[in-house]
Design a protein around this motif. Structure first.
Motif, PDB file in Angstrom:
ATOM      1  N   UNK A 178      26.945  -6.254  -7.586  1.00  0.00           N
ATOM      2  CA  UNK A 178      26.651  -7.682  -7.555  1.00  0.00           C
ATOM      3  C   UNK A 178      25.208  -7.908  -7.136  1.00  0.00           C
ATOM      4  N   UNK A 179      24.514  -8.767  -7.860  1.00  0.00           N
ATOM      5  CA  UNK A 179      23.162  -9.172  -7.493  1.00  0.00           C
ATOM      6  C   UNK A 179      22.841 -10.482  -8.195  1.00  0.00           C
ATOM      7  N   UNK A 180      22.707 -11.521  -7.431  1.00  0.00           N
ATOM      8  CA  UNK A 180      22.334 -12.822  -7.976  1.00  0.00           C
ATOM      9  C   UNK A 180      21.007 -12.721  -8.726  1.00  0.00           C
ATOM     10  N   UNK A 181      20.018 -12.084  -8.096  1.00  0.00           N
ATOM     11  CA  UNK A 181      18.702 -11.958  -8.712  1.00  0.00           C
ATOM     12  C   UNK A 181      18.735 -11.146  -9.994  1.00  0.00           C
ATOM     13  N   UNK A 182      19.459 -10.025  -9.979  1.00  0.00           N
ATOM     14  CA  UNK A 182      19.540  -9.185 -11.175  1.00  0.00           C
ATOM     15  C   UNK A 182      20.241  -9.918 -12.309  1.00  0.00           C
ATOM     16  N   UNK A 183      21.254 -10.702 -11.981  1.00  0.00           N
ATOM     17  CA  UNK A 183      21.941 -11.482 -13.021  1.00  0.00           C
ATOM     18  C   UNK A 183      20.991 -12.506 -13.639  1.00  0.00           C
ATOM     19  N   UNK A 184      20.130 -13.103 -12.820  1.00  0.00           N
ATOM     20  CA  UNK A 184      19.130 -14.038 -13.344  1.00  0.00           C
ATOM     21  C   UNK A 184      18.141 -13.305 -14.243  1.00  0.00           C
ATOM     22  N   UNK A 185      17.769 -12.089 -13.856  1.00  0.00           N
ATOM     23  CA  UNK A 185      16.826 -11.305 -14.653  1.00  0.00           C
ATOM     24  C   UNK A 185      17.429 -10.942 -16.011  1.00  0.00           C
ATOM     25  N   UNK A 186      18.704 -10.587 -16.031  1.00  0.00           N
ATOM     26  CA  UNK A 186      19.371 -10.262 -17.305  1.00  0.00           C
ATOM     27  C   UNK A 186      19.372 -11.481 -18.212  1.00  0.00           C
ATOM     28  N   UNK A 187      19.721 -12.626 -17.659  1.00  0.00           N
ATOM     29  CA  UNK A 187      19.751 -13.851 -18.459  1.00  0.00           C
ATOM     30  C   UNK A 187      18.375 -14.159 -19.053  1.00  0.00           C
ATOM     31  N   UNK A 188      17.342 -14.067 -18.229  1.00  0.00           N
ATOM     32  CA  UNK A 188      15.984 -14.359 -18.689  1.00  0.00           C
ATOM     33  C   UNK A 188      15.517 -13.324 -19.714  1.00  0.00           C
ATOM     34  N   UNK A 189      15.837 -12.055 -19.475  1.00  0.00           N
ATOM     35  CA  UNK A 189      15.442 -11.004 -20.420  1.00  0.00           C
ATOM     36  C   UNK A 189      16.059 -11.265 -21.793  1.00  0.00           C
ATOM     37  N   UNK A 190      17.315 -11.651 -21.822  1.00  0.00           N
ATOM     38  CA  UNK A 190      17.980 -11.940 -23.095  1.00  0.00           C
ATOM     39  C   UNK A 190      17.327 -13.135 -23.786  1.00  0.00           C
ATOM     40  N   UNK A 191      16.963 -14.148 -23.011  1.00  0.00           N
ATOM     41  CA  UNK A 191      16.278 -15.310 -23.582  1.00  0.00           C
ATOM     42  C   UNK A 191      14.944 -14.912 -24.207  1.00  0.00           C
ATOM     43  N   UNK A 192      14.276 -13.928 -23.606  1.00  0.00           N
ATOM     44  CA  UNK A 192      12.974 -13.475 -24.085  1.00  0.00           C
ATOM     45  C   UNK A 192      13.083 -12.401 -25.171  1.00  0.00           C
ATOM     46  N   UNK A 193      14.306 -11.982 -25.464  1.00  0.00           N
ATOM     47  CA  UNK A 193      14.504 -10.942 -26.464  1.00  0.00           C
ATOM     48  C   UNK A 193      14.182  -9.545 -25.963  1.00  0.00           C
ATOM     49  N   UNK A 194      14.223  -9.361 -24.665  1.00  0.00           N
ATOM     50  CA  UNK A 194      13.962  -8.060 -24.052  1.00  0.00           C
ATOM     51  C   UNK A 194      15.273  -7.290 -23.964  1.00  0.00           C
ATOM     52  N   UNK A 195      15.236  -6.047 -24.378  1.00  0.00           N
ATOM     53  CA  UNK A 195      16.431  -5.200 -24.368  1.00  0.00           C
ATOM     54  C   UNK A 195      16.925  -5.002 -22.935  1.00  0.00           C
ATOM     55  N   UNK A 196      18.226  -5.148 -22.745  1.00  0.00           N
ATOM     56  CA  UNK A 196      18.871  -4.914 -21.454  1.00  0.00           C
ATOM     57  C   UNK A 196      19.784  -3.714 -21.606  1.00  0.00           C
ATOM     58  N   UNK A 197      19.608  -2.731 -20.737  1.00  0.00           N
ATOM     59  CA  UNK A 197      20.503  -1.577 -20.746  1.00  0.00           C
ATOM     60  C   UNK A 197      21.212  -1.491 -19.413  1.00  0.00           C
ATOM     61  N   UNK A 198      22.387  -0.877 -19.446  1.00  0.00           N
ATOM     62  CA  UNK A 198      23.236  -0.831 -18.256  1.00  0.00           C
ATOM     63  C   UNK A 198      23.518   0.575 -17.783  1.00  0.00           C
ATOM     64  N   UNK A 199      22.919   1.557 -18.438  1.00  0.00           N
ATOM     65  CA  UNK A 199      23.139   2.956 -18.071  1.00  0.00           C
ATOM     66  C   UNK A 199      21.819   3.693 -18.211  1.00  0.00           C
ATOM     67  N   UNK A 200      21.415   4.384 -17.188  1.00  0.00           N
ATOM     68  CA  UNK A 200      20.119   5.078 -17.214  1.00  0.00           C
ATOM     69  C   UNK A 200      20.055   6.111 -18.326  1.00  0.00           C
ATOM     70  N   UNK A 201      21.198   6.582 -18.793  1.00  0.00           N
ATOM     71  CA  UNK A 201      21.221   7.542 -19.906  1.00  0.00           C
ATOM     72  C   UNK A 201      20.663   6.916 -21.185  1.00  0.00           C
ATOM     73  N   UNK A 202      20.707   5.601 -21.289  1.00  0.00           N
ATOM     74  CA  UNK A 202      20.176   4.916 -22.466  1.00  0.00           C
ATOM     75  C   UNK A 202      18.647   4.959 -22.531  1.00  0.00           C
ATOM     76  N   UNK A 203      18.031   5.208 -21.398  1.00  0.00           N
ATOM     77  CA  UNK A 203      16.570   5.277 -21.394  1.00  0.00           C
ATOM     78  C   UNK A 203      16.113   6.476 -22.177  1.00  0.00           C
TER      79      UNK A 203
END
Length: 65
Positions: free
Chosen positions: A40-65
């Motif tokens: 849980x992270x309020x700030x991280x959830x806000x960052x995910x929302x903003x990243x999606x609005x900006x078209x920035x890729x969001x990954x949830x597993x470091x293996x995806x890097x």
């Protein structure tokens, strides 16, 4: 950019948490990808929302890097 590093800055120069949330969001437009760590992270959830609005890729597993 690692938002968690702001904790150290916060200890030296106190600001309301909303200040840090906004500060972190200002960095997103220059990011290529956002790694969302688990938990849980309020700030991280806000960052995910903003990243999606900006078209920035969001990954949830470091293996995806």
């Amino acid at each position: 950019f690692i938002p968690h590093m702001n904790l150290i800055w916060h200890l030296v120069c106190y600001h309301d948490p909303n200040y840090w949330y906004e500060y972190d969001l200002c960095w997103l437009p220059v990011c290529d990808v956002l790694l969302r760590l688990p938990g849980y992270s309020y700030g991280a959830d806000m960052e995910v929302k903003k990243a999606k609005e900006l078209g920035i890729r969001v990954i949830y597993d470091i293996k995806e890097l």
